[in-house]
Design a protein around this motif. Structure first.
Motif, PDB file in Angstrom:
ATOM      1  N   ALA A   1      24.636  22.103  17.729  1.00 41.95           N
ATOM      2  CA  ALA A   1      24.930  23.407  18.329  1.00 41.95           C
ATOM      3  C   ALA A   1      25.178  23.306  19.829  1.00 41.95           C
ATOM      4  O   ALA A   1      25.618  24.278  20.456  1.00 41.95           O
ATOM      5  N   CYS A   2      24.902  22.142  20.406  1.00 41.59           N
ATOM      6  CA  CYS A   2      25.087  21.947  21.850  1.00 41.59           C
ATOM      7  C   CYS A   2      26.482  21.398  22.124  1.00 41.59           C
ATOM      8  O   CYS A   2      26.912  20.433  21.487  1.00 41.59           O
ATOM      9  N   HIS A   3      27.157  21.990  23.090  1.00 45.92           N
ATOM     10  CA  HIS A   3      28.528  21.578  23.401  1.00 45.92           C
ATOM     11  C   HIS A   3      28.667  20.935  24.777  1.00 45.92           C
ATOM     12  O   HIS A   3      29.743  20.453  25.125  1.00 45.92           O
ATOM     13  N   THR A   4      27.596  20.927  25.558  1.00 45.53           N
ATOM     14  CA  THR A   4      27.638  20.313  26.886  1.00 45.53           C
ATOM     15  C   THR A   4      26.384  19.471  27.093  1.00 45.53           C
ATOM     16  O   THR A   4      25.376  19.637  26.393  1.00 45.53           O
ATOM     17  N   ASP A   5      26.452  18.579  28.082  1.00 44.81           N
ATOM     18  CA  ASP A   5      25.279  17.774  28.424  1.00 44.81           C
ATOM     19  C   ASP A   5      24.118  18.663  28.859  1.00 44.81           C
ATOM     20  O   ASP A   5      22.953  18.372  28.566  1.00 44.81           O
ATOM     21  N   ALA A   6      24.439  19.742  29.564  1.00 45.37           N
ATOM     22  CA  ALA A   6      23.387  20.650  30.036  1.00 45.37           C
ATOM     23  C   ALA A   6      22.643  21.273  28.856  1.00 45.37           C
ATOM     24  O   ALA A   6      21.408  21.397  28.876  1.00 45.37           O
ATOM     25  N   GLU A   7      23.375  21.658  27.821  1.00 43.93           N
ATOM     26  CA  GLU A   7      22.737  22.251  26.642  1.00 43.93           C
ATOM     27  C   GLU A   7      21.857  21.233  25.923  1.00 43.93           C
ATOM     28  O   GLU A   7      20.777  21.573  25.422  1.00 43.93           O
ATOM     29  N   ILE A   8      22.314  19.986  25.871  1.00 41.81           N
ATOM     30  CA  ILE A   8      21.496  18.932  25.256  1.00 41.81           C
ATOM     31  C   ILE A   8      20.221  18.729  26.057  1.00 41.81           C
ATOM     32  O   ILE A   8      19.120  18.617  25.499  1.00 41.81           O
ATOM     33  N   ALA A   9      20.352  18.700  27.390  1.00 45.53           N
ATOM     34  CA  ALA A   9      19.180  18.518  28.252  1.00 45.53           C
ATOM     35  C   ALA A   9      18.176  19.653  28.063  1.00 45.53           C
ATOM     36  O   ALA A   9      16.960  19.421  28.020  1.00 45.53           O
ATOM     37  N   ILE A  10      18.670  20.876  27.931  1.00 44.74           N
ATOM     38  CA  ILE A  10      17.782  22.026  27.714  1.00 44.74           C
ATOM     39  C   ILE A  10      17.057  21.887  26.377  1.00 44.74           C
ATOM     40  O   ILE A  10      15.847  22.134  26.274  1.00 44.74           O
ATOM     41  N   SER A  11      17.789  21.479  25.345  1.00 42.93           N
ATOM     42  CA  SER A  11      17.175  21.296  24.026  1.00 42.93           C
ATOM     43  C   SER A  11      16.077  20.244  24.075  1.00 42.93           C
ATOM     44  O   SER A  11      15.007  20.408  23.479  1.00 42.93           O
ATOM     45  N   LEU A  12      16.332  19.158  24.796  1.00 45.13           N
ATOM     46  CA  LEU A  12      15.321  18.110  24.932  1.00 45.13           C
ATOM     47  C   LEU A  12      14.122  18.617  25.732  1.00 45.13           C
ATOM     48  O   LEU A  12      12.968  18.330  25.396  1.00 45.13           O
ATOM     49  N   HIS A  13      14.400  19.373  26.789  1.00 44.84           N
ATOM     50  CA  HIS A  13      13.315  19.916  27.614  1.00 44.84           C
ATOM     51  C   HIS A  13      12.427  20.855  26.797  1.00 44.84           C
ATOM     52  O   HIS A  13      11.201  20.883  26.980  1.00 44.84           O
ATOM     53  N   GLU A  14      13.041  21.600  25.881  1.00 42.05           N
ATOM     54  CA  GLU A  14      12.292  22.526  25.027  1.00 42.05           C
ATOM     55  C   GLU A  14      11.739  21.841  23.783  1.00 42.05           C
ATOM     56  O   GLU A  14      11.168  22.494  22.916  1.00 42.05           O
ATOM     57  N   GLN A  15      11.926  20.524  23.710  1.00 39.26           N
ATOM     58  CA  GLN A  15      11.397  19.689  22.627  1.00 39.26           C
ATOM     59  C   GLN A  15      11.861  20.159  21.244  1.00 39.26           C
ATOM     60  O   GLN A  15      11.092  20.228  20.287  1.00 39.26           O
ATOM     61  N   ARG A  16      13.139  20.455  21.160  1.00 36.96           N
ATOM     62  CA  ARG A  16      13.719  20.808  19.865  1.00 36.96           C
ATOM     63  C   ARG A  16      14.043  19.541  19.082  1.00 36.96           C
ATOM     64  O   ARG A  16      14.334  18.490  19.657  1.00 36.96           O
ATOM     65  N   ALA A  17      14.023  19.641  17.771  1.00 38.98           N
ATOM     66  CA  ALA A  17      14.371  18.510  16.915  1.00 38.98           C
ATOM     67  C   ALA A  17      15.888  18.362  16.855  1.00 38.98           C
ATOM     68  O   ALA A  17      16.604  19.369  16.787  1.00 38.98           O
ATOM     69  N   PRO A  18      16.405  17.138  16.895  1.00 35.86           N
ATOM     70  CA  PRO A  18      17.864  16.937  16.905  1.00 35.86           C
ATOM     71  C   PRO A  18      18.584  17.535  15.705  1.00 35.86           C
ATOM     72  O   PRO A  18      19.755  17.900  15.803  1.00 35.86           O
TER      73      PRO A  18
END
Length: 291
Positions: A225-242
């Motif tokens: 669901a992430c389309h940018t590096d920033a969105e991926i970084a936010i997902s990782l920061h929020e500890q979401r599962a890939p």
């Protein structure tokens, strides 16, 4: 063994042994690297040029640092760096020029990456076989205290025999003078949020392996669901599962146990992840039950 993979040396060669037709456009060109097809003493090879940014003096110093790092790579990598073990030889090209590139070569793989290969049509059993081959090769690297540092579909190639081999082994570590933290879909969180230097470990390899294995099984990218590096970084920061926390319908039934095995790769505490020896053993046991 695929005989096409045998001839390359395991260490370094001189730049004048390589021919890359200047008229041939790059097969891949990114911010960080360019990949072309070339020739080495009659053998078709992949030539990967990693860009080095900076003034002329800085470029020369970085290239010298990379050369020294490659020379100091432990000798125990070389018995394991062999296509029979699922690990592609990596060869550094020594160059005296001042061009802003560090150049590596490896055998040319006509079948391309693992995603190119499965896109042509692979059964679930064939995909599982490829995943196991990658797991075995990565286990072997870790048993020799070698961190790959960049496990992703583009670094898993398919031989003429239809077998998976890991390429670019250790390149990320050797090129630590050039790269710091790189955000991508396959990076473990500790590699993204260590702001001084990416923390590359066997456990970060485990996270990346889990991402690749899941993508092959589900045909969905991690953090799709992430389309940018920033969105991926936010997902990782929020500890979401890939791949989310809910068992997907496509893996219900006989694949549920495999889902559980792979989900363990995505623990945000690196020490809580299984090592590759445990992962490989669990997957082999599951395959035997699956049969």
């Amino acid at each position: 063994m695929d005989e096409k993979l045998a001839p390359l040396p395991l260490r370094m060669i001189r730049h004048y042994n390589i021919a890359v037709p200047p008229s041939v456009p790059p097969l891949l060109s990114t911010t960080f690297s360019v990949i072309r097809q070339g020739d080495w003493e009659g053998h078709t090879i992949a030539v990967k040029q990693v860009r080095v940014y900076g003034a002329a003096g800085v470029v020369s110093r970085i290239k010298e640092d990379v050369l020294n790092a490659f020379k100091s790579t432990p000798e125990n990598i070389f018995p394991s760096t062999h296509p029979d073990n699922g690990i592609m030889p990596l060869c550094l090209v020594q160059s005296i020029d001042k061009l802003p590139f560090v150049t590596f070569i490896s055998p040319w793989m006509e079948n391309g990456s693992v995603l190119d290969y499965v896109a042509k049509g692979c059964s679930r059993v064939e995909k599982l076989s490829l995943i196991l081959q990658v797991a075995r090769a990565l286990k072997l690297l870790h048993e020799n205290n070698i961190v790959h540092g960049n496990i992703c579909p583009g670094n898993i190639l398919i031989t003429d025999l239809g077998e998976a081999v890991i390429t670019d082994c250790g390149m990320r570590t050797i090129l630590s003078h050039i790269f710091t933290n790189v955000i991508d879909r396959y990076s473990a969180p500790e590699c993204v949020f260590n702001f001084e230097r990416a923390e590359l470990t066997t456990m970060s390899d485990v996270w990346s392996f889990g991402c690749v294995a899941m993508e092959l099984l589900l045909e969905i990218k991690p953090f799709s669901a992430c389309h940018t590096d920033a969105e991926i970084a936010i997902s990782l920061h929020e500890q979401r599962a890939p791949f989310g926390n809910t068992l997907m319908p496509t893996v219900k039934g006989s694949l549920e146990r495999l889902w559980d095995i792979l989900v363990a790769c995505f623990d945000y505490n690196p020490e809580a992840r299984p090592d590759m020896k445990t992962l490989y053993s669990n997957m082999i046991q599951w395959v035997e039950m699956f049969k």
